[in-house]
Write a protein that holds these residues in place. Sequence first.
Motif, mmCIF file in Angstrom:
data_model
loop_
_atom_site.group_PDB
_atom_site.id
_atom_site.type_symbol
_atom_site.label_atom_id
_atom_site.label_comp_id
_atom_site.label_asym_id
_atom_site.label_seq_id
_atom_site.Cartn_x
_atom_site.Cartn_y
_atom_site.Cartn_z
ATOM 1 N N PHE A 57 0.844 -1.204 0.000
ATOM 2 C CA PHE A 57 0.000 0.000 0.000
ATOM 3 C C PHE A 57 0.872 1.245 0.000
ATOM 4 O O PHE A 57 0.650 2.181 -0.775
ATOM 5 C CB PHE A 57 -0.916 -0.020 1.230
ATOM 6 C CG PHE A 57 -1.680 1.256 1.430
ATOM 7 C CD1 PHE A 57 -2.842 1.497 0.712
ATOM 8 C CD2 PHE A 57 -1.237 2.221 2.331
ATOM 9 C CE1 PHE A 57 -3.548 2.685 0.879
ATOM 10 C CE2 PHE A 57 -1.930 3.395 2.508
ATOM 11 C CZ PHE A 57 -3.089 3.642 1.785
ATOM 12 N N ALA A 58 1.886 1.261 0.853
ATOM 13 C CA ALA A 58 2.777 2.420 0.942
ATOM 14 C C ALA A 58 3.565 2.613 -0.349
ATOM 15 O O ALA A 58 3.695 3.732 -0.853
ATOM 16 C CB ALA A 58 3.732 2.257 2.128
ATOM 17 N N VAL A 59 4.096 1.528 -0.899
ATOM 18 C CA VAL A 59 4.887 1.611 -2.131
ATOM 19 C C VAL A 59 4.054 2.193 -3.267
ATOM 20 O O VAL A 59 4.485 3.112 -3.976
ATOM 21 C CB VAL A 59 5.421 0.213 -2.523
ATOM 22 C CG1 VAL A 59 5.945 0.194 -3.954
ATOM 23 C CG2 VAL A 59 6.521 -0.232 -1.563
ATOM 24 N N LEU A 60 2.848 1.671 -3.442
ATOM 25 C CA LEU A 60 2.038 2.064 -4.594
ATOM 26 C C LEU A 60 1.446 3.465 -4.443
ATOM 27 O O LEU A 60 1.422 4.233 -5.406
ATOM 28 C CB LEU A 60 0.947 1.015 -4.827
ATOM 29 C CG LEU A 60 1.484 -0.379 -5.187
ATOM 30 C CD1 LEU A 60 0.376 -1.417 -5.171
ATOM 31 C CD2 LEU A 60 2.180 -0.383 -6.531
ATOM 32 N N THR A 61 0.972 3.800 -3.250
ATOM 33 C CA THR A 61 0.424 5.144 -3.059
ATOM 34 C C THR A 61 1.530 6.195 -3.129
ATOM 35 O O THR A 61 1.333 7.277 -3.691
ATOM 36 C CB THR A 61 -0.343 5.278 -1.734
ATOM 37 O OG1 THR A 61 0.480 4.840 -0.653
ATOM 38 C CG2 THR A 61 -1.620 4.474 -1.756
ATOM 39 N N LEU A 62 2.691 5.868 -2.589
ATOM 40 C CA LEU A 62 3.814 6.795 -2.656
ATOM 41 C C LEU A 62 4.253 7.005 -4.103
ATOM 42 O O LEU A 62 4.547 8.130 -4.515
ATOM 43 C CB LEU A 62 4.970 6.266 -1.811
ATOM 44 C CG LEU A 62 6.148 7.203 -1.610
ATOM 45 C CD1 LEU A 62 6.655 7.096 -0.173
ATOM 46 C CD2 LEU A 62 7.262 6.887 -2.565
ATOM 47 N N GLY A 63 4.289 5.937 -4.892
ATOM 48 C CA GLY A 63 4.640 6.067 -6.301
ATOM 49 C C GLY A 63 3.696 7.002 -7.030
ATOM 50 O O GLY A 63 4.128 7.855 -7.815
ATOM 51 N N ALA A 64 2.400 6.861 -6.758
ATOM 52 C CA ALA A 64 1.408 7.729 -7.404
ATOM 53 C C ALA A 64 1.525 9.166 -6.920
ATOM 54 O O ALA A 64 1.445 10.106 -7.704
ATOM 55 C CB ALA A 64 0.001 7.191 -7.142
ATOM 56 N N ALA A 65 1.715 9.361 -5.630
ATOM 57 C CA ALA A 65 1.760 10.713 -5.066
ATOM 58 C C ALA A 65 3.044 11.447 -5.418
ATOM 59 O O ALA A 65 3.039 12.672 -5.609
ATOM 60 C CB ALA A 65 1.598 10.651 -3.548
ATOM 61 N N TYR A 66 4.152 10.722 -5.533
ATOM 62 C CA TYR A 66 5.454 11.352 -5.751
ATOM 63 C C TYR A 66 5.837 11.465 -7.222
ATOM 64 O O TYR A 66 6.702 12.260 -7.570
ATOM 65 C CB TYR A 66 6.542 10.565 -5.016
ATOM 66 C CG TYR A 66 6.696 10.894 -3.554
ATOM 67 C CD1 TYR A 66 5.682 11.538 -2.835
ATOM 68 C CD2 TYR A 66 7.850 10.552 -2.876
ATOM 69 C CE1 TYR A 66 5.835 11.828 -1.490
ATOM 70 C CE2 TYR A 66 8.013 10.843 -1.524
ATOM 71 C CZ TYR A 66 7.000 11.479 -0.841
ATOM 72 O OH TYR A 66 7.156 11.764 0.493
ATOM 73 N N GLY A 67 5.256 10.641 -8.080
ATOM 74 C CA GLY A 67 5.659 10.639 -9.480
ATOM 75 C C GLY A 67 6.875 9.759 -9.701
ATOM 76 O O GLY A 67 7.485 9.265 -8.746
#
Length: 199
Positions: A57-67
């Motif tokens: 969850f953290a990996v994927l949401t962070l990827g989306a939020a950070y670019g």
Amino acid sequence: MALALDDKVLSEQILPATGTALRLKQVAMVVLGIAFLAIAAKIKVPMWPVPVTMTTFAVLTLGAAYGPRMGLTTILGYLIVGAAGFDVFASSSAETNGLTYMMGGTGGYLLGYVLATLALGLAARKGWDRSVPGMAGAMLIGNALIYIPGLLWLGVLYGWDKPILEWGLTPFLIGDAIKLALAALLVPGLWKLLGNARG
């Protein structure tokens, strides 16, 4: 699904556009992102058939939020911290950590985190993270990019005669579906809140 190209991701909406302040905030966000990943890895939610960690969850949401760029920097920073021997992974400990841990059964999944972070960042660049269906689709791709190298590495490490899917896939599908739904609601919801705040 939102397919219109949009060069901004969530983090860029809240950061200043140029200058030293931007660089300082980017550094701060990378450090906070690494801490977020480390904390999420240690959260275990009781669930059947196995407890679920919040790492994916953290990996994927962070990827989306950070670019793609800042997301990749963050996930690589997280892996470097782990390789240095810090207890930042889901099943690592003070005794089992560093490169020895990373080359064990979890090694392929860690590589998958890098691929998934990049994929989610690129999807966010295209605006997929602004709608629930788009974010859900990006999450499905991201999960596949985590599982494929993870399962391949398990097969190489332990042999293809072993029950690889039972070890590394099927016990986690229910938890991953819940995390997918949560992220698919959360990220577009943050975009909506940000739009309302700026509107």
